[in-house]
Design a protein around this motif. Structure first.
Motif, PDB file in Angstrom:
ATOM      1  N   ILE A   2     -65.376  -8.835 -34.405  1.00 26.91           N
ATOM      2  CA  ILE A   2     -65.568 -10.221 -33.941  1.00 26.91           C
ATOM      3  C   ILE A   2     -64.734 -10.340 -32.675  1.00 26.91           C
ATOM      4  CG2 ILE A   2     -65.418 -12.663 -34.545  1.00 26.91           C
ATOM      5  CD1 ILE A   2     -65.245 -11.849 -37.414  1.00 26.91           C
ATOM      6  N   SER A   3     -65.399 -10.399 -31.546  1.00 26.75           N
ATOM      7  CA  SER A   3     -64.660 -10.316 -30.291  1.00 26.75           C
ATOM      8  C   SER A   3     -65.490 -10.888 -29.151  1.00 26.75           C
ATOM      9  CB  SER A   3     -64.337  -8.841 -30.005  1.00 26.75           C
ATOM     10  OG  SER A   3     -65.485  -8.197 -29.497  1.00 26.75           O
ATOM     11  N   PRO A   4     -64.926 -10.947 -27.941  1.00 23.58           N
ATOM     12  CA  PRO A   4     -65.720 -11.410 -26.789  1.00 23.58           C
ATOM     13  C   PRO A   4     -66.815 -10.407 -26.393  1.00 23.58           C
ATOM     14  CG  PRO A   4     -63.360 -11.519 -26.338  1.00 23.58           C
ATOM     15  CD  PRO A   4     -63.515 -10.723 -27.581  1.00 23.58           C
ATOM     16  N   ASP A   5     -66.827  -9.212 -27.029  1.00 18.36           N
ATOM     17  CA  ASP A   5     -67.939  -8.281 -26.822  1.00 18.36           C
ATOM     18  C   ASP A   5     -69.181  -8.742 -27.587  1.00 18.36           C
ATOM     19  OD1 ASP A   5     -66.690  -6.485 -25.182  1.00 18.36           O
ATOM     20  OD2 ASP A   5     -66.912  -4.760 -26.514  1.00 18.36           O
ATOM     21  N   THR A   6     -68.980  -9.502 -28.653  1.00 18.45           N
ATOM     22  CA  THR A   6     -70.093  -9.865 -29.543  1.00 18.45           C
ATOM     23  C   THR A   6     -70.301 -11.386 -29.598  1.00 18.45           C
ATOM     24  OG1 THR A   6     -68.582  -9.849 -31.422  1.00 18.45           O
ATOM     25  CG2 THR A   6     -69.810  -7.814 -31.006  1.00 18.45           C
ATOM     26  N   SER A   7     -69.718 -12.074 -28.624  1.00 20.54           N
ATOM     27  CA  SER A   7     -69.857 -13.537 -28.607  1.00 20.54           C
ATOM     28  C   SER A   7     -69.859 -14.007 -27.153  1.00 20.54           C
ATOM     29  CB  SER A   7     -68.695 -14.190 -29.363  1.00 20.54           C
ATOM     30  OG  SER A   7     -67.468 -13.871 -28.745  1.00 20.54           O
ATOM     31  N   ARG A   8     -70.141 -15.291 -26.966  1.00 21.65           N
ATOM     32  CA  ARG A   8     -69.965 -15.876 -25.635  1.00 21.65           C
ATOM     33  C   ARG A   8     -68.931 -16.992 -25.744  1.00 21.65           C
ATOM     34  NH1 ARG A   8     -75.709 -15.031 -25.061  1.00 21.65           N
ATOM     35  NH2 ARG A   8     -76.066 -13.404 -23.508  1.00 21.65           N
ATOM     36  N   ILE A   9     -67.996 -16.985 -24.811  1.00 21.44           N
ATOM     37  CA  ILE A   9     -66.887 -17.932 -24.830  1.00 21.44           C
ATOM     38  C   ILE A   9     -66.755 -18.508 -23.424  1.00 21.44           C
ATOM     39  CG2 ILE A   9     -64.391 -18.143 -25.200  1.00 21.44           C
ATOM     40  CD1 ILE A   9     -64.767 -15.400 -26.859  1.00 21.44           C
ATOM     41  N   TRP A  10     -66.828 -19.828 -23.327  1.00 20.25           N
ATOM     42  CA  TRP A  10     -66.708 -20.503 -22.016  1.00 20.25           C
ATOM     43  C   TRP A  10     -65.495 -21.423 -22.038  1.00 20.25           C
ATOM     44  CZ3 TRP A  10     -72.373 -22.781 -21.182  1.00 20.25           C
ATOM     45  CH2 TRP A  10     -73.281 -21.717 -21.056  1.00 20.25           C
ATOM     46  N   GLY A  19     -67.245 -24.069 -17.763  1.00 18.26           N
ATOM     47  CA  GLY A  19     -68.397 -23.162 -17.917  1.00 18.26           C
ATOM     48  C   GLY A  19     -68.149 -21.738 -17.454  1.00 18.26           C
ATOM     49  N   ARG A  20     -66.880 -21.396 -17.183  1.00 15.32           N
ATOM     50  CA  ARG A  20     -66.557 -20.011 -16.812  1.00 15.32           C
ATOM     51  C   ARG A  20     -66.585 -19.129 -18.055  1.00 15.32           C
ATOM     52  NH1 ARG A  20     -62.862 -22.348 -12.849  1.00 15.32           N
ATOM     53  NH2 ARG A  20     -61.541 -22.880 -14.609  1.00 15.32           N
ATOM     54  N   SER A  21     -67.087 -17.906 -17.905  1.00 18.49           N
ATOM     55  CA  SER A  21     -67.218 -16.978 -19.032  1.00 18.49           C
ATOM     56  C   SER A  21     -65.938 -16.177 -19.256  1.00 18.49           C
ATOM     57  CB  SER A  21     -68.360 -15.996 -18.768  1.00 18.49           C
ATOM     58  OG  SER A  21     -69.585 -16.675 -18.764  1.00 18.49           O
ATOM     59  N   TYR A  22     -65.612 -15.976 -20.546  1.00 16.86           N
ATOM     60  CA  TYR A  22     -64.469 -15.155 -20.945  1.00 16.86           C
ATOM     61  C   TYR A  22     -64.931 -14.106 -21.959  1.00 16.86           C
ATOM     62  CZ  TYR A  22     -61.498 -18.507 -18.620  1.00 16.86           C
ATOM     63  OH  TYR A  22     -60.910 -19.284 -17.662  1.00 16.86           O
ATOM     64  N   ALA A  66     -59.958 -11.324 -18.368  1.00 14.47           N
ATOM     65  CA  ALA A  66     -60.633 -12.419 -19.092  1.00 14.47           C
ATOM     66  C   ALA A  66     -60.340 -12.325 -20.595  1.00 14.47           C
ATOM     67  CB  ALA A  66     -62.138 -12.366 -18.847  1.00 14.47           C
ATOM     68  N   TYR A  67     -60.420 -11.116 -21.157  1.00  7.16           N
ATOM     69  CA  TYR A  67     -60.134 -10.935 -22.587  1.00  7.16           C
ATOM     70  C   TYR A  67     -58.651 -11.221 -22.870  1.00  7.16           C
ATOM     71  CZ  TYR A  67     -64.709  -8.731 -23.543  1.00  7.16           C
ATOM     72  OH  TYR A  67     -66.051  -8.476 -23.703  1.00  7.16           O
ATOM     73  N   GLY A  68     -57.791 -10.848 -21.914  1.00  8.02           N
ATOM     74  CA  GLY A  68     -56.362 -11.119 -22.051  1.00  8.02           C
ATOM     75  C   GLY A  68     -56.096 -12.615 -22.147  1.00  8.02           C
ATOM     76  N   GLU A  69     -56.845 -13.396 -21.398  1.00  6.98           N
ATOM     77  CA  GLU A  69     -56.693 -14.854 -21.423  1.00  6.98           C
ATOM     78  C   GLU A  69     -57.144 -15.419 -22.781  1.00  6.98           C
ATOM     79  OE1 GLU A  69     -55.097 -16.752 -19.551  1.00  6.98           O
ATOM     80  OE2 GLU A  69     -55.796 -18.736 -20.174  1.00  6.98           O
ATOM     81  N   VAL A  70     -58.227 -14.876 -23.318  1.00  2.74           N
ATOM     82  CA  VAL A  70     -58.692 -15.298 -24.655  1.00  2.74           C
ATOM     83  C   VAL A  70     -57.595 -15.015 -25.681  1.00  2.74           C
ATOM     84  CG1 VAL A  70     -60.358 -14.843 -26.515  1.00  2.74           C
ATOM     85  CG2 VAL A  70     -61.142 -14.960 -24.133  1.00  2.74           C
ATOM     86  N   TYR A  71     -57.036 -13.805 -25.614  1.00  5.30           N
ATOM     87  CA  TYR A  71     -55.982 -13.418 -26.567  1.00  5.30           C
ATOM     88  C   TYR A  71     -54.764 -14.335 -26.433  1.00  5.30           C
ATOM     89  CZ  TYR A  71     -52.495 -10.691 -29.041  1.00  5.30           C
ATOM     90  OH  TYR A  71     -51.513 -10.308 -29.913  1.00  5.30           O
ATOM     91  N   ARG A  72     -54.361 -14.590 -25.202  1.00  9.48           N
ATOM     92  CA  ARG A  72     -53.176 -15.425 -24.943  1.00  9.48           C
ATOM     93  C   ARG A  72     -53.375 -16.827 -25.536  1.00  9.48           C
ATOM     94  NH1 ARG A  72     -51.092 -19.027 -21.716  1.00  9.48           N
ATOM     95  NH2 ARG A  72     -53.045 -19.447 -20.608  1.00  9.48           N
ATOM     96  N   ARG A  73     -54.580 -17.371 -25.304  1.00  6.01           N
ATOM     97  CA  ARG A  73     -54.848 -18.733 -25.796  1.00  6.01           C
ATOM     98  C   ARG A  73     -54.945 -18.770 -27.316  1.00  6.01           C
ATOM     99  NH1 ARG A  73     -58.641 -22.313 -21.902  1.00  6.01           N
ATOM    100  NH2 ARG A  73     -58.063 -21.436 -19.899  1.00  6.01           N
TER     101      ARG A  73
END
Ligand code: 5GP
Length: 232
Positions: free
Chosen positions: A189-197, A201-204, A219-226
């Motif tokens: 379950i990760s940003p490889d298998t999902s869409r996160i904005w 509307g910027r993609s992560y 971009a993935y680092g920002e998802v992890y940080r948040r």
């Protein structure tokens, strides 16, 4: 550890007892393997996010194959994966926009559930419940259970991402049976298998790579940080 299987973005090793170790590679592919790269650090950050999200869902009572985190991956129960992928969409984008001529960004409330036949040679085509039952990929009961778990997991993840200032747009799930015949949420379950904005509307997610929108690992680092900011 003995290598059991190597896929496009992960390696599966035999681990102790009934477990496997799922290792994330740096490799990223899109368009059924036609576009590829291996940005350094991509495997590690994807593993960290996937571990965090599995821990979260497990804590909320979703049955998953995830057992514990490891270096650049995680230990999981060995499962037999069903060849049906479940996609849940909160917002229309990606393949559904092209297929049905929807406006990109259209809200889908309640979330829409779609099934895809997991078959690389065919490019994972969209299928309906009738196909899956007719061809024996999953029974009616299994589809119902997968749909139910996918909607529950999506509701939990949508809430989590929103607390992290992000929007979960869509997500793909895979399921498998363990040796005790429990149907478990599997794969990653990760940003490889999902869409996160974000709110602008910027993609992560993997669209950063698919559409050359910038630095994927950043971009993935920002998802992890948040997410860490919310989950601690
Ligand atoms: P779409 O059908 O719009 O291409 O994808 C819907 C969602 O499922 C997206 O979040 C996409 O990343 C995910 N998805 C669907 N199929 C696959 C797949 O075969 N591999 C990966 N990594 N993600 C997929």
């Amino acid at each position: 550890m003995r290598l059991l299987y190597e896929g496009k973005s992960k390696r599966i090793y035999e681990a102790e007892g009934d477990l496997v170790f799922v290792e994330f590679k740096d490799d990223v592919t899109a368009f059924n393997g036609q576009k590829r790269a291996a940005p350094p650090g991509k495997g590690e950050i994807t593993a960290r996010i996937s571990n965090l999200l599995f821990e979260y869902l497990k804590g909320k009572g979703i049955p998953t194959h995830y057992v514990r985190a490891g270096e650049r991956g995680f230990y999981a129960k060995k499962v037999r994966i069903l060849p049906v992928e479940v996609v849940v969409r909160n917002v229309a984008t990606g393949s559904i926009v092209k297929r049905l001529g929807l406006e990109k960004g259209k809200k889908l409330s309640p979330p829409l559930v779609e099934y895809f036949y997991k078959n690389d040679d065919l490019g994972d085509p969209l299928v309906c419940e009738g196909h899956a039952i007719y061809f024996g990929w999953a029974t009616e009961e299994e589809l119902k259970r997968m749909k139910d778990l996918s909607l529950k997991a999506t509701a939990l993840l949508t809430d989590l991402f929103s607390r992290a200032g992000l929007r979960l747009i869509d997500i793909k799930y895979e399921f498998g049976y363990d040796s005790d015949r429990n149907l478990l949420l599997a794969d990653e379950i990760s940003p490889d298998t999902s869409r996160i904005w974000d709110d602008e509307g910027r993609s992560y997610d993997k669209d950063v790579f698919r559409k050359d929108l910038g630095d994927l690992v950043k971009a993935y680092g920002e998802v992890y940080r948040r997410l860490k900011g919310v989950l601690g």
